[in-house]
Structure formats: structure tokens, C-alpha cells
Design an enzyme around this catalytic site. Structure first.
Site, mmCIF file in Angstrom:
data_model
loop_
_atom_site.group_PDB
_atom_site.id
_atom_site.type_symbol
_atom_site.label_atom_id
_atom_site.label_comp_id
_atom_site.label_asym_id
_atom_site.label_seq_id
_atom_site.Cartn_x
_atom_site.Cartn_y
_atom_site.Cartn_z
ATOM 1 C CB VAL A 64 -0.999 0.034 1.185
ATOM 2 C CG1 VAL A 64 -2.148 -0.916 0.965
ATOM 3 C CG2 VAL A 64 -0.324 -0.221 2.517
ATOM 4 C CB SER A 142 0.339 5.503 17.222
ATOM 5 O OG SER A 142 1.016 5.244 18.437
ATOM 6 C CE1 TYR A 155 4.110 2.976 14.368
ATOM 7 C CE2 TYR A 155 3.959 4.087 16.484
ATOM 8 C CZ TYR A 155 3.443 3.202 15.560
ATOM 9 O OH TYR A 155 2.264 2.544 15.821
ATOM 10 C CB ALA A 157 7.603 11.948 12.007
ATOM 11 C CE LYS A 159 1.040 4.464 13.020
ATOM 12 N NZ LYS A 159 0.025 3.800 12.177
ATOM 13 C CB ILE A 188 -2.667 -2.681 21.012
ATOM 14 C CG1 ILE A 188 -3.354 -1.304 21.066
ATOM 15 C CG2 ILE A 188 -3.684 -3.790 20.717
ATOM 16 C CD1 ILE A 188 -4.391 -1.093 22.124
HETATM 17 P P1 NAP Z 1 1.356 -6.003 12.887
HETATM 18 O O1 NAP Z 1 0.869 -7.085 13.787
HETATM 19 O O2 NAP Z 1 2.804 -5.900 12.598
HETATM 20 O O3 NAP Z 1 0.555 -6.088 11.497
HETATM 21 C C1 NAP Z 1 0.839 -5.180 10.457
HETATM 22 C C2 NAP Z 1 -0.007 -5.518 9.247
HETATM 23 O O4 NAP Z 1 0.300 -4.574 8.203
HETATM 24 C C3 NAP Z 1 0.257 -6.906 8.695
HETATM 25 O O5 NAP Z 1 -0.965 -7.460 8.260
HETATM 26 C C4 NAP Z 1 1.172 -6.647 7.501
HETATM 27 O O6 NAP Z 1 0.977 -7.650 6.521
HETATM 28 C C5 NAP Z 1 0.636 -5.305 7.012
HETATM 29 N N1 NAP Z 1 1.575 -4.487 6.234
HETATM 30 C C6 NAP Z 1 2.760 -3.958 6.642
HETATM 31 N N2 NAP Z 1 3.321 -3.246 5.653
HETATM 32 C C7 NAP Z 1 2.485 -3.319 4.585
HETATM 33 C C8 NAP Z 1 2.502 -2.797 3.267
HETATM 34 N N3 NAP Z 1 3.500 -2.027 2.833
HETATM 35 N N4 NAP Z 1 1.463 -3.076 2.439
HETATM 36 C C9 NAP Z 1 0.449 -3.859 2.853
HETATM 37 N N5 NAP Z 1 0.355 -4.370 4.093
HETATM 38 C C10 NAP Z 1 1.366 -4.117 4.945
HETATM 39 O O7 NAP Z 1 0.920 -4.562 13.457
HETATM 40 P P2 NAP Z 1 -0.223 -4.155 14.533
HETATM 41 O O8 NAP Z 1 0.389 -4.099 15.872
HETATM 42 O O9 NAP Z 1 -1.450 -4.950 14.306
HETATM 43 O O10 NAP Z 1 -0.478 -2.639 14.100
HETATM 44 C C11 NAP Z 1 -1.480 -2.283 13.171
HETATM 45 C C12 NAP Z 1 -1.578 -0.764 13.114
HETATM 46 O O11 NAP Z 1 -1.836 -0.240 14.416
HETATM 47 C C13 NAP Z 1 -0.294 -0.099 12.630
HETATM 48 O O12 NAP Z 1 -0.599 1.021 11.839
HETATM 49 C C14 NAP Z 1 0.371 0.347 13.928
HETATM 50 O O13 NAP Z 1 1.226 1.435 13.742
HETATM 51 C C15 NAP Z 1 -0.856 0.724 14.751
HETATM 52 N N6 NAP Z 1 -0.617 0.720 16.190
HETATM 53 C C16 NAP Z 1 -0.266 -0.421 16.854
HETATM 54 C C17 NAP Z 1 -0.064 -0.367 18.224
HETATM 55 C C18 NAP Z 1 0.305 -1.590 19.015
HETATM 56 O O14 NAP Z 1 0.548 -1.460 20.222
HETATM 57 N N7 NAP Z 1 0.326 -2.776 18.413
HETATM 58 C C19 NAP Z 1 -0.194 0.836 18.911
HETATM 59 C C20 NAP Z 1 -0.549 1.972 18.201
HETATM 60 C C21 NAP Z 1 -0.767 1.905 16.845
HETATM 61 P P3 NAP Z 1 2.155 -8.512 5.845
HETATM 62 O O15 NAP Z 1 3.275 -8.630 6.841
HETATM 63 O O16 NAP Z 1 1.466 -9.792 5.518
HETATM 64 O O17 NAP Z 1 2.538 -7.719 4.660
#
Ligand code: NAP
Length: 248
Positions: A64, A142, A155, A157, A159, A188
Site C-alpha cells: 500500500v 497512534s 514512527y 512523525a 502517525k 496494544i
Molecule cells: P502487525 O501485527 O505488525 O501487522 C501489520 C499488518 O500490516 C500486517 O498485516 C502486515 O501484513 C501489514 N503491512 C505492513 N506493511 C504493509 C505494506 N506495505 N502493504 C500492505 N500491508 C502491509 O501490526 P499491529 O500491531 O497490528 O499494528 C497495526 C496498526 O496499528 C499499525 O498502523 C500500527 O502502527 C498501529 N498501532 C499499533 C499499536 C500496538 O501497540 N500494536 C499501537 C498503536 C498503533 P504482511 O506482513 O502480511 O505484509
């Protein structure tokens, strides 16, 4: 079911928060087109899991952060599903380091995946939403984009950029009944945070008024609300889902 007969695109739904959003949406009757970077067993398993909930579901291999890939992805989804009512820009990465040591490549990679992707997907979906005269875009930010964080300047910047981008789109798209909101998760538990050492995890939790990390499903519930017709007058909103963390 509050998303019945709607169709959503959810980016990065092969695991973690995106996966939880896809499952919640499907349980609410929403057809789901989702992506990850590669079509692998995980993607096929998610397709099957969502289809078993009685909705149409399809996974697409897409980067994406690449403009042309995002255009092709949305074109394919519109051909397969006929319409898109909801876009959730969830795909994101971290590549942490103190600014002193951060390389240009580290900075660019995080900005492209987290922020440029939101531009690419919004550009791709905007003409269809504009034509149909409605749409809901939920961007995953975030609390780090609000408060900043040690070792996460790239990160943070990206967000913070999502918030500014979303608020601008909310203004530009409001006349066509397209709402744009941001959900800002705190800490999370997902694969992204699984690598955090236990001691650091305990320190972080002690600073959260609710004294625990959030779950991906708790983030998904906020997304269901903002994507649904339950909030037709809410746009340009930034909603922290963080157990009351300071600065959020
Ligand atoms: P995650 O477990 O690492 O999952 C990330 C997802 O994004 C995976 O499905 C990955 O799929 C996909 N992805 C990564 N780069 C991509 C690309 N260039 N094109 C298409 N798909 C892509 O992350 P998460 O913890 O669920 O986080 C999800 C969102 O929430 C993120 O935006 C993160 O910044 C935000 N967030 C997370 C937390 C937390 O504590 N976990 C806190 C605040 C915000 P593939 O690897 O299969 O490509």
C-alpha cells in the site's frame, strides 16, 4: 448488525489489529477486502475465517506504500465487490532507533509504509466515494503520534502526519458526505509489540491508568463505531484507545 450490506477495505489485516478489525466488521455483516504484502497461508486462512462468518471476503497481495499498487488494488476491489463504503488504513510498521543512530533508510521506510500509504489509498478510493456521495475512512494513528516517544521519532512523525492528513481530508470531503477519522491505539498486545522485553512492558503498563495493555479487539470496536452510520456527524475526530494514557 450495524455494518450489514456495507463493503470495507482494510489494509494490513493478515494479523494483529487489522485482523481484529476484519473479524469485527465481518461479525457486523460487512463484506471485507483486505491486504497484506504477500498472498500466503495466513492470508488464505483469514479469507476462510471471514467467509465462515457469512460475508464475502477476499485477500489481495499489495504494497500500500506504492502508488500504482494501491491504485490497482482499489480498482480490483471495486470490480470484485461493486462498491466500497469504508476504508480502514491500518497497515503500519515500526523501525525504532534514537535519532542519533537513525538512518535515512529507516526514516523513509517508516514514513512510506505508515504515511504515504494513507495518501496512496485515499487517492485511490476517493473518486468512487465521491461519485457515490458517501464513505467512511478510518485511519489508524497512534498515541505516539500525539505525545512522541523515545526511539520512535520516525514512527511518531508518520502517525502525527496521519492526523494532519486526515483532518485536511475531512474538510475537503465533508461536502460529499465522506467522513475521515483517526483511531489512536495506545499499547496494544500484537506481534508488533511481542518483542518488547517483559520489564519494559511492566514499566509501560504501570503508566497506563487501566494498568494493562489493550487488545486488538478493543481497537476494532472503536473502528466499527466510526465506520458505521451510528455517527453520521462525526468527522475529523481523533479517538485515543489507550486506557487513559497521559498526553493522549
Ligand atoms: P502487525 O501485527 O505488525 O501487522 C501489520 C499488518 O500490516 C500486517 O498485516 C502486515 O501484513 C501489514 N503491512 C505492513 N506493511 C504493509 C505494506 N506495505 N502493504 C500492505 N500491508 C502491509 O501490526 P499491529 O500491531 O497490528 O499494528 C497495526 C496498526 O496499528 C499499525 O498502523 C500500527 O502502527 C498501529 N498501532 C499499533 C499499536 C500496538 O501497540 N500494536 C499501537 C498503536 C498503533 P504482511 O506482513 O502480511 O505484509
Amino acid at each position: 448488525m450495524i455494518l450489514e450490506n456495507k463493503t470495507a477495505i482494510i489494509t494490513g489485516a493478515t494479523r494483529g489489529i487489522g485482523h481484529a478489525i476484519a473479524v469485527r466488521f465481518a461479525k457486523e455483516g460487512c463484506n471485507v477486502a483486505f491486504c497484506g504484502r504477500t498472498r500466503n497461508e495466513k492470508m488464505i486462512a483469514v479469507e476462510q475465517e471471514l467467509s465462515a462468518l457469512g460475508v464475502k471476503a477476499k485477500g489481495y497481495a499489495t504494497d500500500v506504500a506504492d502508488y500504482d499498487s494501491a491504485q490497482a488494488f482499489v480498482k480490483e476491489v471495486l470490480a470484485d465487490f461493486g462498491k466500497v463504503d469504508i476504508l480502514v488504513n491500518n497497515a503500519g510498521i515500526t523501525d525504532d532507533s534514537a535519532v542519533k543512530r537513525m538512518t535515512e533508510e529507516q526514516f523513509d521506510r517508516v514514513m512510506h509504509t505508515n504515511l504515504k500509504s494513507v495518501f496512496c489509498m485515499t487517492k485511490a478510493i476517493q473518486p468512487a466515494m465521491w461519485r457515490q456521495g458517501h464513505g467512511a475512512i478510518v485511519n489508524i494513528g497512534s498515541v505516539v503520534g500525539i505525545a512522541g516517544n523515545y526511539n520512535q521519532a520516525n514512527y511518531a512523525a508518520s502517525k502525527a502526519g496521519i492526523i494532519g492528513f486526515s483532518k485536511s481530508c475531512a474538510k475537503e470531503f465533508a461536502a460529499r458526505n465522506i467522513r475521515v477519522n483517526v483511531v489512536c491505539p495506545g499499547f496494544i498486545e500484537t506481534e508488533m509489540t511481542a518483542e518488547v522485553p517483559k520489564e519494559l512492558m511492566a514499566t509501560w503498563c504501570s503508566r497506563i491508568p487501566m494498568k494493562r495493555p489493550g487488545t486488538a479487539d478493543e481497537v476494532a470496536q472503536a473502528c466499527v463505531f466510526l465506520a458505521s452510520d451510528m455517527c453520521p456527524y462525526i468527522t475529523s475526530h481523533v479517538m485515543p484507545v489507550c486506557g487513559g494514557m497521559e498526553d493522549a
